[in-house]
Design a protein around this motif. Structure first.
Motif, short mmCIF file in Angstrom:
data_model
loop_
_atom_site.label_atom_id
_atom_site.label_comp_id
_atom_site.label_asym_id
_atom_site.label_seq_id
_atom_site.Cartn_x
_atom_site.Cartn_y
_atom_site.Cartn_z
N GLU A 73 -12.88 -29.68 -8.82
CA GLU A 73 -11.82 -29.06 -9.59
C GLU A 73 -12.21 -27.84 -10.05
OE1 GLU A 73 -9.59 -31.11 -12.42
OE2 GLU A 73 -9.96 -33.19 -11.46
N GLU A 74 -13.30 -27.35 -10.23
CA GLU A 74 -13.71 -25.83 -10.79
C GLU A 74 -14.13 -25.01 -9.48
OE1 GLU A 74 -16.72 -26.50 -13.78
OE2 GLU A 74 -15.13 -27.24 -15.03
N HIS A 75 -13.66 -25.26 -8.23
CA HIS A 75 -14.10 -24.50 -7.12
C HIS A 75 -13.22 -23.33 -7.37
CE1 HIS A 75 -14.62 -22.82 -3.35
NE2 HIS A 75 -15.99 -23.25 -3.13
N LEU A 76 -13.55 -22.12 -6.91
CA LEU A 76 -12.43 -20.90 -6.88
C LEU A 76 -11.15 -21.18 -5.86
CD1 LEU A 76 -14.82 -17.96 -7.39
CD2 LEU A 76 -13.42 -19.35 -9.21
N ASP A 77 -11.70 -21.78 -4.75
CA ASP A 77 -10.43 -22.36 -3.92
C ASP A 77 -9.61 -23.12 -4.43
OD1 ASP A 77 -11.53 -20.27 -2.21
OD2 ASP A 77 -12.38 -21.61 -0.80
N THR A 78 -10.01 -24.33 -5.12
CA THR A 78 -9.21 -25.24 -5.75
C THR A 78 -8.25 -24.37 -6.92
OG1 THR A 78 -10.98 -26.86 -5.34
CG2 THR A 78 -9.35 -27.46 -6.94
N LEU A 79 -8.98 -23.61 -7.41
CA LEU A 79 -8.18 -23.03 -8.61
C LEU A 79 -7.03 -21.88 -7.98
CD1 LEU A 79 -11.10 -22.07 -10.86
CD2 LEU A 79 -9.28 -23.79 -11.27
N GLY A 80 -7.48 -21.46 -6.93
CA GLY A 80 -6.45 -20.67 -5.95
C GLY A 80 -5.31 -21.63 -5.68
N ALA A 81 -5.53 -22.83 -5.03
CA ALA A 81 -4.45 -23.56 -4.61
C ALA A 81 -3.61 -24.18 -5.70
CB ALA A 81 -5.32 -24.55 -3.82
N MET A 82 -4.17 -24.36 -6.72
CA MET A 82 -3.42 -24.74 -7.91
C MET A 82 -2.51 -23.61 -8.65
SD MET A 82 -6.35 -26.95 -9.96
CE MET A 82 -5.71 -27.19 -11.61
N GLU A 83 -3.18 -22.49 -8.63
CA GLU A 83 -2.19 -21.36 -8.85
C GLU A 83 -1.06 -20.88 -7.82
OE1 GLU A 83 -3.62 -17.47 -11.09
OE2 GLU A 83 -3.81 -17.08 -8.89
N ASN A 84 -1.20 -21.31 -6.67
CA ASN A 84 -0.19 -21.25 -5.69
C ASN A 84 1.07 -22.20 -5.85
OD1 ASN A 84 -1.47 -19.27 -4.29
ND2 ASN A 84 -2.27 -20.56 -2.61
N LEU A 85 0.37 -23.59 -6.31
CA LEU A 85 1.39 -24.57 -6.43
C LEU A 85 1.99 -24.37 -7.88
CD1 LEU A 85 2.32 -27.66 -6.15
CD2 LEU A 85 0.48 -28.37 -7.15
N SER A 86 1.48 -23.68 -8.90
CA SER A 86 2.24 -23.66 -10.06
C SER A 86 3.25 -22.56 -9.87
CB SER A 86 1.12 -23.15 -11.10
OG SER A 86 0.88 -21.82 -10.90
N GLY A 87 2.82 -21.54 -8.93
CA GLY A 87 4.06 -20.53 -8.82
C GLY A 87 5.19 -21.10 -8.08
N MET A 88 5.16 -21.95 -7.21
CA MET A 88 5.97 -22.69 -6.64
C MET A 88 6.78 -23.55 -7.25
SD MET A 88 7.98 -23.67 -4.11
CE MET A 88 7.46 -22.29 -3.15
N ILE A 89 6.22 -24.21 -8.16
CA ILE A 89 6.73 -25.28 -9.48
C ILE A 89 7.60 -24.42 -10.20
CG2 ILE A 89 6.38 -26.65 -11.39
CD1 ILE A 89 3.99 -27.60 -9.74
N ARG A 90 7.30 -23.27 -10.61
CA ARG A 90 7.82 -22.22 -11.52
C ARG A 90 9.10 -21.78 -10.79
NH1 ARG A 90 4.49 -17.62 -12.35
NH2 ARG A 90 5.55 -16.82 -10.72
N ALA A 91 8.98 -21.48 -9.43
CA ALA A 91 10.07 -21.04 -8.90
C ALA A 91 11.23 -21.89 -8.80
CB ALA A 91 9.74 -20.60 -7.26
N GLN A 92 10.75 -23.34 -8.70
CA GLN A 92 11.99 -24.35 -8.70
C GLN A 92 12.57 -24.69 -10.01
OE1 GLN A 92 9.99 -27.67 -6.74
NE2 GLN A 92 10.02 -26.49 -4.99
N GLY A 93 12.08 -23.87 -11.23
CA GLY A 93 12.53 -23.98 -12.57
C GLY A 93 11.79 -25.04 -13.38
N ARG A 94 10.63 -25.60 -12.94
CA ARG A 94 10.18 -26.73 -13.65
C ARG A 94 8.81 -25.98 -14.47
NH1 ARG A 94 9.00 -29.53 -8.37
NH2 ARG A 94 6.85 -30.28 -9.36
#
Length: 163
Positions: A73-94
């Protein structure tokens, strides 16, 4: 090649090639191999750029799950993937869901990298955008997020790269 085809507007060809590449890597290397994760990310990015947000989110959720399992969970690539997902979720209005994920990313990056690291500053930026979308008053989140970003960037720019 798939990325190039997308940039020149050949979306169908790009999608076909990226899907074939991802399928081949899954079969040859396995779903948990770093190269497979990279091809999944390219495919997710293509889905996002052509407006296929549901397909993009499905793939990004899978990338986060596999990254957490394989890298932690604390790997930088995992954090990057989580950030990408959060951006997609934000774009969908959630926005609440995006905010929670972005806070996790931010806190972990602060702990691992420090407050002045560029990845931490990027996480601050993402969270500030979400708070702005939620209607946070600009002054309140500007004080909380933008001033520290400016201050950290100023330190970063003034710090020489080579001693």
């Amino acid at each position: 090649m798939g990325d190039y085809l997308e940039r020149i507007g050949r979306y169908h060809d790009s999608k076909t090639l990226l899907e074939r590449s991802n399928t081949t890597r899954c079969l040859l290397l396995g779903e948990e191999h770093p190269e497979t994760l990279k091809s999944m990310l390219l495919l997710a990015n293509m889905f996002e750029r052509v407006g296929m947000r549901n397909r993009c989110e499905e793939l990004e959720v899978k990338i986060v799950a596999v990254s957490k399992k394989v890298l932690g969970e604390e790997h930088l690539d995992t954090l990057g993937a989580m950030e990408n997902l959060s951006g997609m979720i934000r774009a969908q209005g959630r926005l609440d869901e995006a905010e929670n994920l972005q806070k996790k990313v931010l806190e972990t990056r602060k702990t691992l990298l420090g407050e002045d690291h560029l990845d931490t500053l990027a996480a601050i930026h993402c969270l500030a955008l979400t708070l702005g979308n939620q209607g946070a008053k600009p002054k309140s989140y500007r004080k909380r997020f933008w001033k520290p970003v400016r201050s950290s960037l100023a330190k970063t720019i003034q710090t020489p790269c080579v001693p």
